[in-house]
Design an enzyme around this catalytic site. Structure first.
Site, mmCIF file in Angstrom:
data_model
loop_
_atom_site.group_PDB
_atom_site.id
_atom_site.type_symbol
_atom_site.label_atom_id
_atom_site.label_comp_id
_atom_site.label_asym_id
_atom_site.label_seq_id
_atom_site.Cartn_x
_atom_site.Cartn_y
_atom_site.Cartn_z
ATOM 1 N N LEU A 173 0.834 -1.341 0.047
ATOM 2 C CA LEU A 173 0.046 -0.012 -0.140
ATOM 3 C C LEU A 173 0.962 1.279 -0.047
ATOM 4 O O LEU A 173 0.722 2.160 -0.904
ATOM 5 C CB LEU A 173 -0.981 0.113 0.989
ATOM 6 C CG LEU A 173 -1.752 1.160 1.430
ATOM 7 C CD1 LEU A 173 -2.779 1.456 0.443
ATOM 8 C CD2 LEU A 173 -2.374 1.215 2.902
ATOM 9 N N ASP A 223 5.951 -7.024 1.086
ATOM 10 C CA ASP A 223 4.704 -7.292 1.011
ATOM 11 C C ASP A 223 4.405 -7.597 -0.485
ATOM 12 O O ASP A 223 4.530 -6.796 -1.367
ATOM 13 C CB ASP A 223 3.679 -6.004 1.491
ATOM 14 C CG ASP A 223 2.294 -6.106 1.060
ATOM 15 O OD1 ASP A 223 1.789 -7.437 0.399
ATOM 16 O OD2 ASP A 223 1.371 -5.127 1.196
ATOM 17 N N GLU A 227 -0.205 -13.054 -0.048
ATOM 18 C CA GLU A 227 -1.868 -13.226 0.191
ATOM 19 C C GLU A 227 -2.504 -14.169 -0.550
ATOM 20 O O GLU A 227 -2.318 -14.240 -1.932
ATOM 21 C CB GLU A 227 -2.309 -11.971 0.658
ATOM 22 C CG GLU A 227 -2.531 -11.011 -0.745
ATOM 23 C CD GLU A 227 -2.650 -9.710 -0.295
ATOM 24 O OE1 GLU A 227 -1.898 -9.036 0.321
ATOM 25 O OE2 GLU A 227 -3.725 -9.032 -0.632
ATOM 26 N N ARG A 242 -0.107 -15.294 3.770
ATOM 27 C CA ARG A 242 -1.163 -14.435 4.566
ATOM 28 C C ARG A 242 -2.443 -14.973 4.139
ATOM 29 O O ARG A 242 -2.868 -15.281 3.126
ATOM 30 C CB ARG A 242 -0.895 -12.653 4.082
ATOM 31 C CG ARG A 242 -2.012 -11.876 4.245
ATOM 32 C CD ARG A 242 -1.608 -10.633 3.879
ATOM 33 N NE ARG A 242 -2.660 -9.632 3.833
ATOM 34 C CZ ARG A 242 -2.370 -8.263 3.304
ATOM 35 N NH1 ARG A 242 -1.213 -7.926 3.312
ATOM 36 N NH2 ARG A 242 -3.463 -7.646 3.028
HETATM 37 C C1 SPV Z 1 0.124 -3.468 3.132
HETATM 38 O O1 SPV Z 1 0.860 -2.651 3.965
HETATM 39 O O2 SPV Z 1 0.222 -3.118 2.077
HETATM 40 C C2 SPV Z 1 -0.305 -4.412 3.695
HETATM 41 C C3 SPV Z 1 -0.990 -4.381 5.030
HETATM 42 O O3 SPV Z 1 -0.982 -5.376 2.862
HETATM 43 S S1 SPV Z 1 -2.680 -3.913 4.766
HETATM 44 O O4 SPV Z 1 -2.733 -2.700 4.251
HETATM 45 O O5 SPV Z 1 -3.019 -3.520 6.386
HETATM 46 O O6 SPV Z 1 -3.737 -4.861 4.340
HETATM 47 MG MG MG Z 2 -0.573 -4.792 0.873
#
Ligand code: SPV
Ligand code: MG
Length: 547
Positions: free
Chosen positions: A53, A90, A119, A163
């Protein structure tokens, strides 16, 4: 740190593995570029979460695999090169199928990224906090992806964190546990149980039921109010603070931008933003300066000059009532101006003059000045010490009352020595006009040979006004050149003299002697006359003929 280079003692892969397996609750912190990665490290965190993200947002795109996996790899490379702590990236859904996962894992290992979290959703992914009921990956297909990743890792401690999105997608606890079991069996080094509830109940329940079969990782973004001790008590291995550097940066940047926009000025925010010096320090700019001094040839444009011009020159009588001797006129120009012209013509632009006696009369264009206001009761070394913070990088040190041929500077530079001095080999034939003139005699490792092809190095043995006849090999002309390293030695010598309480009265001869006694090599350039210093009126008329 170089690309792919791994921290000396324990490598990053092993450190991440230890964080996952440690009996304590450990923490990793989000970063999204080289700068934030450095900040995470300097704060004391033992690992970095390279958030999908955050990296996407920092690139100005959505968290929907809009940035390609190689673009993410580029960001990771900057983050990894600049830090010594491990990165858990990630990896979304593995950026494709098992085959994409294989290639990704290999590349991550090559770039020193210690682990990947994938994930169990579909490519292109959507952030877990957007919408409800996102489709999950087929469990067996996802297990194959984990296996493919494990089979491709180049470092045996590389970690794959699986995940589980079953709770977020509404599939329930049983499905989450079933998937955890399958992913663990497929070779995952840890499972991450994700939840978007505002309380940690389901995450804690999962952890209880899972029973520590492999490490459990959590991301408390939505259940931020749960006390950290609850995670500890539940046996969670690793908590990820997933996006807080990015979010704080957004807040800070907005505030500063709005304020500057409104005020049409930066004055109001200066104190609230990091200093430019801080920016340079984070980038470790000092290391580059030090490296330049080691690897770049001495560049005349980067040379500084320090000219000692604090003394009156009392032997010149009336001529120095209203000005120091360096400002006496030699054929229409002050002596100091002629000297600084030599430097400027040689490409040296950064010239610092140490003033003392009648300092206000020193008005030469394009020079910097520092003052030795105690010039009357101190010596040359004390004057030089007033300019200590200018003795940085390659530096010429010269008396302010000398003139010499410009090419002596080039010849000094060609010696490539840390400390070099120009010595008149024809000292015996030099006409010394004033009786009782003080001369800076030197004894060297060997006399001037006069042989055109002789380029054996010559070193200074001794420098004094009273070198015994038979030992004198020349006379220092008052000109020296120091490399960046030599400048460090000189600053150290001045410090030593200060500590030893002898700085006040020390001459430059004392300074060079100190360096020789310390075991440093002071290299000698023999020059055939063609220089002068101005101590009295007869020197002055000689100066008139010299220019
Ligand atoms: C990210 O940091 O991109 C994640 C964690 O995947 S979350 O946004 O909390 O899903
Ligand atoms: Mg993410």
């Amino acid at each position: 740190m170089q690309v792919g280079q791994i921290s000396s003692e324990k490598n990053k892969f092993t450190i991440l593995r230890e964080l996952l397996q440690s009996p304590n609750l450990e923490f990793i912190m989000e970063a999204h570029n080289g700068l934030s990665a450095k900040i995470v490290e300097e704060t004391g965190f033992r690992g970095i979460w390279a958030s999908g993200l955050s990296m996407s947002s920092a690139l100005g795109v959505r968290d929907n695999n809009e940035a390609s996996w190689t673009q993410i790899l580029e960001v990771l490379e900057f983050m990894s090169d600049t830090t010594r702590i491990p990165i858990l990236v990630d990896g979304d859904t593995g950026w494709g199928n098992f085959n994409n996962m294989r290639r990704a894992v290999t590349k991550l290992c090559q770039r020193g990224v210690a682990g990947i979290c994938i994930e169990d959703k579909l490519f292109p992914k959507t952030n877990s906090f957007i919408g409800d009921g996102q489709p999950l990956a087929n469990r067996d297909e996802f297990c194959g992806k984990i296996k493919a990743g494990k089979d491709s890792q180049l470092n045996s401690d590389f970690s794959i964190v699986a995940r589980i999105e079953a709770l977020i997608s509404g599939w329930g606890m049983d499905e989450a546990l079933k998937r955890a079991e399958a992913y663990h069996a497929a070779g995952a080094d840890a499972v991450l149980i994700h939840s978007k509830k505002a309380v940690a109940d389901e995450v804690l329940q999962f952890t209880r039921e899972w029973g520590g079969r492999c490490p459990v990782v959590i991301v408390p973004t939505k259940y931020f109010d749960t006390p950290t001790d609850d995670f500890r008590a539940a046996g969670v291995s690793l908590a990820i603070w997933a996006n807080h550097n990015l979010r704080s940066a957004i807040g800070a940047m907005r505030e500063v931008s709005r304020r500057i926009y409104r005020d049409e000025s930066i004055s109001g925010i200066e104190k609230q933003v990091a200093s430019v010096a801080d920016v340079f320090e984070i980038a470790d700019s000092d290391e580059l300066v030090e490296a330049e001094s080691r690897y770049l040839p001495t560049d005349k444009n980067a040379l500084g000059a320090i000219v000692l011009a604090a003394s009156r020159g009392a032997a010149l009588g009336e001529l120095t009532i209203d000005r120091p001797k360096c400002m006496i006129d030699v054929r229409g120009q002050p002596l100091l101006r002629r000297l600084t012209s030599i430097f400027k013509n040689a490409g040296i632009r950064d010239i610092t003059v140490v003033r003392g006696y009648k300092k206000e009369s020193i008005n030469i264009p394009c020079i910097k000045t520092v003052d030795n206001d105690r010039f009357a009761s101190t010596g040359e070394a004390a004057s030089l010490a007033c300019a200590a913070d200018k003795i940085i990088g390659a530096t010429v040190i010269a008396y302010g009352d000398i003139l010499f041929r410009q090419y002596y500077l080039d010849q000094l530079m060609e010696l490539n020595a840390d400390i070099a001095i120009a010595v008149d080999a024809l000292w015996e034939t030099r006409q010394v006009r004033s009786t009782g003139a003080i001369r800076d005699f030197v004894e060297c490792s060997r006399p001037f040979s006069g042989d055109y092809l002789d380029d054996e190095p010559v070193s200074l043995i001794r420098m004094a006004n009273d070198v015994e006849e038979g030992y004198v090999h020349g006379e220092w002309i008052g000109l020296s050149l120091l490399s960046a390293k030599g400048s460090e030695y000189l600053r150290q010598a001045l410090d030593d003299l200060r500590v030893g309480d002898s700085l006040k009265y020390a001459t430059l001869l004392d300074v060079f002697s100190h360096m020789v006694n310390y075991g440093l090599d002071v290299r000698v350039l023999y020059v055939p006359g063609q220089w002068l210093d101005v101590d009295d009126v007869s020197d002055l008329s000689a100066a008139g003929r010299f220019v």
